[in-house]
Design a protein around this motif. Sequence first.
Motif, short mmCIF file in Angstrom:
data_model
loop_
_atom_site.label_atom_id
_atom_site.label_comp_id
_atom_site.label_asym_id
_atom_site.label_seq_id
_atom_site.Cartn_x
_atom_site.Cartn_y
_atom_site.Cartn_z
N CYS A 189 10.25 1.12 -4.00
CA CYS A 189 9.94 2.49 -4.43
C CYS A 189 11.00 3.48 -3.99
O CYS A 189 11.27 4.47 -4.68
CB CYS A 189 8.57 2.91 -3.88
SG CYS A 189 7.19 1.90 -4.47
N ALA A 190 11.57 3.23 -2.81
CA ALA A 190 12.58 4.16 -2.29
C ALA A 190 13.99 3.80 -2.72
O ALA A 190 14.90 4.61 -2.58
CB ALA A 190 12.50 4.20 -0.76
N THR A 274 14.48 9.24 1.84
CA THR A 274 14.27 7.81 1.59
C THR A 274 13.42 7.20 2.69
O THR A 274 12.50 6.41 2.42
CB THR A 274 15.62 7.08 1.50
OG1 THR A 274 16.39 7.64 0.45
CG2 THR A 274 15.41 5.60 1.25
N ILE A 277 9.83 8.16 2.12
CA ILE A 277 9.24 7.44 0.98
C ILE A 277 8.92 5.99 1.37
O ILE A 277 7.91 5.43 0.96
CB ILE A 277 10.19 7.48 -0.23
CG1 ILE A 277 10.31 8.91 -0.75
CG2 ILE A 277 9.71 6.55 -1.34
CD1 ILE A 277 11.30 9.07 -1.88
N VAL A 278 9.79 5.36 2.18
CA VAL A 278 9.54 3.98 2.61
C VAL A 278 8.22 3.89 3.38
O VAL A 278 7.37 3.04 3.09
CB VAL A 278 10.71 3.48 3.48
CG1 VAL A 278 10.33 2.21 4.22
CG2 VAL A 278 11.94 3.22 2.62
N SER A 281 5.20 4.70 1.06
CA SER A 281 4.89 3.65 0.10
C SER A 281 4.28 2.43 0.78
O SER A 281 3.34 1.81 0.24
CB SER A 281 6.17 3.25 -0.66
OG SER A 281 7.14 2.75 0.23
#
Length: 593
Positions: A189-190, A274, A277-278, A281
Amino acid sequence: MIGLAPPEYDPAAPQSATTLPVGGSATVRTYVRDLLRRHRGAFALLVGVNAIAVIASMAGPYLLGSVVERLTDGARELHLERTAALFAVALLIQTVFTRLVRLRGAMLGEEMLADLREDFLVRSVALPPGVLERAGTGDLLSRITTDIDRLANAMREAVPQLVVGVVWAGLLIGGLAVTAPPLALALVCAAPLLIVGCRWYFRRAPSAYRSEAAGYAAVAAALAETVDAGRTIEAHRLGKRRIDLSDQRIREWTRWERYTLYLRSVLFPVVDLTHTIVIASVLLVGGVFVFQGWMDVGQLTTGALLAQMLVDPIGIVLRWYDELQVAQVSLGRLVGVREIEPEAGDGTVRPEGRAVRADEVRFGYREGVDVLHRVSMDVAPGTRLALVGPSGAGKSTLGRLLAGIYAPRSGSVTLGSAELARMPAERVREHVALVNQEHHVFVGSLRDNLRLARPGAEEAELWEALGAVDADGWARALDAGLDTEVGSGGLALTPAQAQQVALARLVLADPHTLVLDEATSLLDPRAARHLERSLARVLDGRTVIAIAHRLHTAHDADLIAVVEGGRISELGSHDELVTADGAYAALWRSWHG
């Protein structure tokens, strides 16, 4: 995206000041592969030690995940003592091997940096002499100082840390894939944001850093030239013009500095986003899988901790990869000398005799602009030839061609029927030596400075050489004699003494052909005259080509060549040329008032 725009021009001045090339990507990659091959054992050891440290660091998330799993299963006995003991052992292993990683990384960096410095020095001194003579002062200095300094940080930190970061991230992702495969997929996702941000940055960064380095070289060149020509600038009142030029170079350089800063100000927030987001997610996907019963809480805990641990290695990789962009430019500038074609020397070409001949020689420093025009002359063995003429006529240029420093654009310069341009520089120096007014005293003892010409010379030979150039008087007066430390940090020799040391080296080198370009210019006329007479005894039987600015040198020569406008206008002995009443006769009358 709002920010600084790149400059609309590539600073031409830095490029115009640079005569040494910058290594292309292929040259840099070839050199890096060679460097890694030399140190493959140290690299393998660093990777192995780092792998152990990373695996040990992963014990904590696994142990905590197992505790959480047992709690969710309703276990009454958690055996925390055993868990704590395992964690302590893993922490001890991680601590020991992390220290080893830093130690091995620092050692590897220093070894590679030492190799790089040695390679650059060896390659530079092996370049054709004419290439170094034409090299821009600022460019050469910036490579030796600034580029080495930039690479020092990269070699000591960036390369080892990049290896550490890549191994660390790879093992963490592998551990995440083993523990909870769906969470490893959540990392995707990232990925798009990180890929787009990095592509944007790395498409612009190399050229920007290259221009920044070239801009600094231009600043160094402008300042060095101003300092070197300080008296001329003051005499001609060029101070304001030089200040304006320096200001212009500094403005160009700082524009590139600001632009590279702008690039980093975009990349780093992308990296931080990033990371966010990691984690998000992993938690969202993991939460859904836990609620669906496809994953237990212990796996999610371990996976979340491993994902959080990815922040550090990814940051390390991007940070030091960015540092390597700067280092790559500096490395390209240092290994660029490898792209200079070596002299087309043929080791089998040997002179058969000592006669020097120039045949229809043309030469110029710039394409299409000749300094010498179809110069032809013969110098028999043992002849003392004086080159005279007005300043800028081409005397020194002709002397450098006869010494094998430059190769003619057309025509040929031969020694004993062998073309100097086809002989290796080492072979040429065995037969022909050039001595000019620029003499360097190396840091070390006077003895070491003299033995540069003949490493195996005995002490008696050293004193004999000093005596031949009238330098034994002041040399014997030194407290430590030949062992006196001279050069920077030691005894500062006067320009005249430095010149005598250079001439003593010449006596020790014992070439059969010499080119003297203002070799006694730093001595006063009376001392110079006395030294030349002393040297005359030493040089008896040798071929001597003297670029004469004091006409008494020409008076003593066997043959005089008058150089005017890049051509030899007169050739003959002193008496012949005075009788001919041409250009030399006019110079002689002017010299004697």
